[in-house]
Each structure stands twice: as structure tokens, then as C-alpha cells.
Design an enzyme around this catalytic site. Structure first.
Site, PDB file in Angstrom:
ATOM      1  N   ASN A   8       0.874  -1.179   0.000  1.00 32.39           N
ATOM      2  CA  ASN A   8       0.000   0.000   0.000  1.00 32.39           C
ATOM      3  C   ASN A   8       0.910   1.228   0.000  1.00 32.39           C
ATOM      4  O   ASN A   8       1.423   1.612   1.046  1.00 32.39           O
ATOM      5  CB  ASN A   8      -0.893  -0.033   1.252  1.00 32.39           C
ATOM      6  CG  ASN A   8      -1.708   1.237   1.418  1.00 32.39           C
ATOM      7  OD1 ASN A   8      -1.792   2.057   0.498  1.00 32.39           O
ATOM      8  ND2 ASN A   8      -2.305   1.417   2.592  1.00 32.39           N
ATOM      9  N   TRP A   9       1.100   1.799  -1.183  1.00 30.05           N
ATOM     10  CA  TRP A   9       2.027   2.930  -1.302  1.00 30.05           C
ATOM     11  C   TRP A   9       1.456   4.211  -0.696  1.00 30.05           C
ATOM     12  O   TRP A   9       2.147   5.220  -0.618  1.00 30.05           O
ATOM     13  CB  TRP A   9       2.376   3.162  -2.768  1.00 30.05           C
ATOM     14  CG  TRP A   9       3.447   2.249  -3.286  1.00 30.05           C
ATOM     15  CD1 TRP A   9       4.144   1.305  -2.570  1.00 30.05           C
ATOM     16  CD2 TRP A   9       3.978   2.200  -4.620  1.00 30.05           C
ATOM     17  NE1 TRP A   9       5.059   0.686  -3.376  1.00 30.05           N
ATOM     18  CE2 TRP A   9       4.977   1.200  -4.642  1.00 30.05           C
ATOM     19  CE3 TRP A   9       3.700   2.897  -5.794  1.00 30.05           C
ATOM     20  CZ2 TRP A   9       5.704   0.899  -5.799  1.00 30.05           C
ATOM     21  CZ3 TRP A   9       4.417   2.586  -6.946  1.00 30.05           C
ATOM     22  CH2 TRP A   9       5.408   1.604  -6.950  1.00 30.05           C
ATOM     23  N   LYS A  10       0.188   4.221  -0.361  1.00 29.23           N
ATOM     24  CA  LYS A  10      -0.483   5.420   0.172  1.00 29.23           C
ATOM     25  C   LYS A  10      -0.216   6.609  -0.772  1.00 29.23           C
ATOM     26  O   LYS A  10      -0.111   6.401  -1.973  1.00 29.23           O
ATOM     27  CB  LYS A  10      -0.014   5.698   1.599  1.00 29.23           C
ATOM     28  CG  LYS A  10      -0.160   4.460   2.495  1.00 29.23           C
ATOM     29  CD  LYS A  10      -0.034   4.751   3.951  1.00 29.23           C
ATOM     30  CE  LYS A  10      -0.181   3.463   4.743  1.00 29.23           C
ATOM     31  NZ  LYS A  10      -0.199   3.672   6.175  1.00 29.23           N
ATOM     32  N   HIS A  90      -9.606   1.420   4.822  1.00 29.79           N
ATOM     33  CA  HIS A  90      -8.343   1.645   5.534  1.00 29.79           C
ATOM     34  C   HIS A  90      -8.587   2.647   6.664  1.00 29.79           C
ATOM     35  O   HIS A  90      -9.362   3.601   6.509  1.00 29.79           O
ATOM     36  CB  HIS A  90      -7.284   2.172   4.563  1.00 29.79           C
ATOM     37  CG  HIS A  90      -5.919   2.190   5.186  1.00 29.79           C
ATOM     38  ND1 HIS A  90      -5.528   3.164   6.070  1.00 29.79           N
ATOM     39  CD2 HIS A  90      -4.886   1.318   5.092  1.00 29.79           C
ATOM     40  CE1 HIS A  90      -4.295   2.892   6.472  1.00 29.79           C
ATOM     41  NE2 HIS A  90      -3.885   1.774   5.899  1.00 29.79           N
ATOM     42  N   GLU A  92      -6.940   5.066   7.764  1.00 27.78           N
ATOM     43  CA  GLU A  92      -6.679   6.483   7.461  1.00 27.78           C
ATOM     44  C   GLU A  92      -7.901   7.119   6.811  1.00 27.78           C
ATOM     45  O   GLU A  92      -8.201   8.287   7.032  1.00 27.78           O
ATOM     46  CB  GLU A  92      -5.432   6.600   6.564  1.00 27.78           C
ATOM     47  CG  GLU A  92      -4.161   6.401   7.377  1.00 27.78           C
ATOM     48  CD  GLU A  92      -2.983   5.836   6.609  1.00 27.78           C
ATOM     49  OE1 GLU A  92      -3.013   5.804   5.369  1.00 27.78           O
ATOM     50  OE2 GLU A  92      -2.021   5.408   7.276  1.00 27.78           O
ATOM     51  N   GLU A 156      -5.605  -4.529  10.912  1.00 31.85           N
ATOM     52  CA  GLU A 156      -4.573  -3.513  11.084  1.00 31.85           C
ATOM     53  C   GLU A 156      -4.874  -2.682  12.331  1.00 31.85           C
ATOM     54  O   GLU A 156      -5.703  -1.750  12.272  1.00 31.85           O
ATOM     55  CB  GLU A 156      -4.545  -2.571   9.880  1.00 31.85           C
ATOM     56  CG  GLU A 156      -4.246  -3.238   8.560  1.00 31.85           C
ATOM     57  CD  GLU A 156      -3.677  -2.235   7.568  1.00 31.85           C
ATOM     58  OE1 GLU A 156      -2.515  -2.371   7.211  1.00 31.85           O
ATOM     59  OE2 GLU A 156      -4.402  -1.310   7.179  1.00 31.85           O
ATOM     60  N   GLY A 162       2.214   2.711  10.972  1.00 31.64           N
ATOM     61  CA  GLY A 162       3.218   3.763  10.840  1.00 31.64           C
ATOM     62  C   GLY A 162       3.937   4.132  12.117  1.00 31.64           C
ATOM     63  O   GLY A 162       4.649   5.136  12.163  1.00 31.64           O
ATOM     64  N   SER A 198       3.118  -1.610  10.647  1.00 30.97           N
ATOM     65  CA  SER A 198       4.562  -1.631  10.929  1.00 30.97           C
ATOM     66  C   SER A 198       5.249  -2.945  10.561  1.00 30.97           C
ATOM     67  O   SER A 198       6.148  -3.394  11.265  1.00 30.97           O
ATOM     68  CB  SER A 198       4.810  -1.266  12.400  1.00 30.97           C
ATOM     69  OG  SER A 198       4.422   0.069  12.646  1.00 30.97           O
ATOM     70  N   GLY A 219       2.656  -0.803   4.443  1.00 33.12           N
ATOM     71  CA  GLY A 219       2.621   0.602   4.044  1.00 33.12           C
ATOM     72  C   GLY A 219       4.037   1.132   3.854  1.00 33.12           C
ATOM     73  O   GLY A 219       4.673   0.901   2.832  1.00 33.12           O
ATOM     74  N   GLY A 220       4.544   1.798   4.881  1.00 28.77           N
ATOM     75  CA  GLY A 220       5.847   2.480   4.813  1.00 28.77           C
ATOM     76  C   GLY A 220       6.961   1.656   4.189  1.00 28.77           C
ATOM     77  O   GLY A 220       7.718   2.159   3.345  1.00 28.77           O
TER      78      GLY A 220
END
Ligand code: PGA
Length: 236
Positions: A8-10, A90, A92, A156, A162, A198, A219-220
């Protein structure tokens, strides 16, 4: 058992960076038992030519079919662009953009109606985790967002996304088992459940070997090619 590795590159990665990443991806061999999915920003969907071993996914879609919804992106267009998966719900989007579980359910149904697979995200905030109410919270969130056909579930914890903090391995396993039981009661005995929050090249292997974990949503760490490669290697 298939292990899903979802990137997930966001709202990261420019066009040139993304193309360089995908070109490098074409040079590696991915074992058949791994299902790799790359979810870039919408404008990149048409610009990236993924190797056949990696599927294309989107990070969101509209809960509406088509029409006067400025700025929204329909599931039918995502399908035309070659997406096989769409992340819905998600945290966010739930927290920062006010998405309700009902909207998430409608999005999941749009995705299914267009022949793609929703990756439905659920997760508890820190106060709920601290109060030991994770199971009750997740059950309710899942029931409210649950589509009527097959999907992939991603657990999640909001406090893990993150932050560099992850639940203990036995906590992940316990929550996944609980969710499996809830899903089974609803007729979804074979729904894969992924862990997200994470995940890095350092902890991916120990998470991926947990029997109830069918993959990871990253993600990150997924915007770094080397880290993403390490995570893929951890799944074998
Ligand atoms: P993270 O994000 O890997 O950066 O914690 C995971 C996610 O939001 O899906």
C-alpha cells in the site's frame, strides 16, 4: 497456502520512482505461492506495467457506481485499468476522511460487482486495545462492513500503523483466530486474514509464519524496493 504480500504505497511515490520500482520488480522471480499486489495512487494505475507475477490494486474506490460525484473514482474504471484488488476501509480513510462502515460495505460491494476482490481493513484504536476490548470492537466493525461475497480481510491495529509498534505475535495469532471464528459463523470459513501495521523486512518472517496469517499489508516499508524484496523473500 497462498501468502499475500500487499504493498500500500499510500500517497507516496512519484511517476519516475514508481516506474523504476516496477522495472526492478520485473527482474526478480516471485514463487508461485506468493500473491504480490501493488496498490499505487490512482494516476499511476495506467502508467505502470507490472510483471505478470504482481497484481495491480487500488487504495480506494467510490461507494457509488457512476455519475455526478466529483473527484470520486468508480470501481468499473478501476477494473478497466486492470485492477484485481481494491483496499477498502483503511483506517486512514475511516479516521481522517470520515468513512463509515456502511460506506466501506458499499465500496466492497462495488468492487465485487466489478469482478475484483476487496481487501477490507479493520482495526482497533489504542484506547480500545488498552481497555482489552479489541475483540468486541473488531466484531462490530467487521459485521457493519461485511460484504455478501468473498473478500480478503486485513487486521490492522490503528495504533500500529506507521508507528513501529506491533502487537505481540501471540496477540496477532489470537485476534486472527477470533476473526476466523466470527467469519466462519457468517459463512466465510475460508477468508484469508492478513496482518498490517509496521511490517518491515525485520519482522515479516515471524509474522508470516503464524498459522492464522495469510499475508501482510505493508505501508511504509513497501516504498523501499529492498525492503519490499526482503518481505517477499520472508514469505517463502
Ligand atoms: P505501515 O502501514 O506498514 O506503514 O504501518 C500499513 C497500512 O497502513 O496498511
Amino acid at each position: 497456502m497462498t501468502k499475500y504480500i500487499i504493498a500500500n504505497w499510500k500517497m507516496n511515490m512519484g511517476k519516475q520512482e514508481a516506474i523504476a520500482f516496477v522495472t526492478a520488480l520485473g527482474g526478480i522471480s516471485i514463487p508461485q505461492e506468493i500473491m504480490g499486489v501493488l496498490c499505487p495512487s490512482f494516476p499511476l494505475l495506467g502508467a505502470l506495467h507490472l510483471p505478470p507475477t504482481i497484481a495491480l490494486g487500488a487504495q480506494n474506490c467510490s461507494s457509488f457506481g457512476s455519475g455526478p460525484y466529483t473527484g470520486e473514482v468508480s470501481a468499473s474504471l478501476l477494473q478497466e485499468m486492470g485492477c484485481a484488488y481494491v483496499i477498502v476501509g483503511h483506517s486512514e480513510r475511516r479516521t481522517l476522511l470520515g468513512e463509515t462502515s456502511l460506506m466501506v460495505k458499499e465500496k466492497a460491494c462495488q468492487v465485487l460487482d466489478h469482478g475484483m476482490t476487496p481487501i477490507l481493513c479493520i482495526g482497533e484504536p489504542l484506547d480500545i486495545y488498552d481497555q482489552g476490548r479489541t475483540d468486541v470492537y473488531l466484531k462490530e466493525q467487521l459485521e457493519e462492513s461485511l460484504p455478501d461475497r468473498d473478500f480478503i480481510l486485513a487486521y490492522e491495529p490503528v495504533w500500529s500503523i506507521g508507528t513501529g509498534h506491533t502487537p505481540r505475535l501471540e496477540e496477532i495469532e489470537a485476534v486472527h483466530k477470533f476473526l476466523h471464528n466470527v467469519l466462519k459463523e457468517k459463512g466465510f470459513a475460508h477468508t484469508p486474514i492478513l496482518y498490517g501495521g509496521s511490517v518491515t523486512g525485520k519482522n515479516a518472517r515471524e509474522i508470516l509464519v503464524l498459522p492464522s496469517v495469510s499475508g501482510v499489508l505493508v505501508g511504509g516499508a513497501s516504498v523501499s524496493f529492498d525492503m519490499f524484496l526482503t518481505i517477499i523473500e520472508s514469505a517463502t
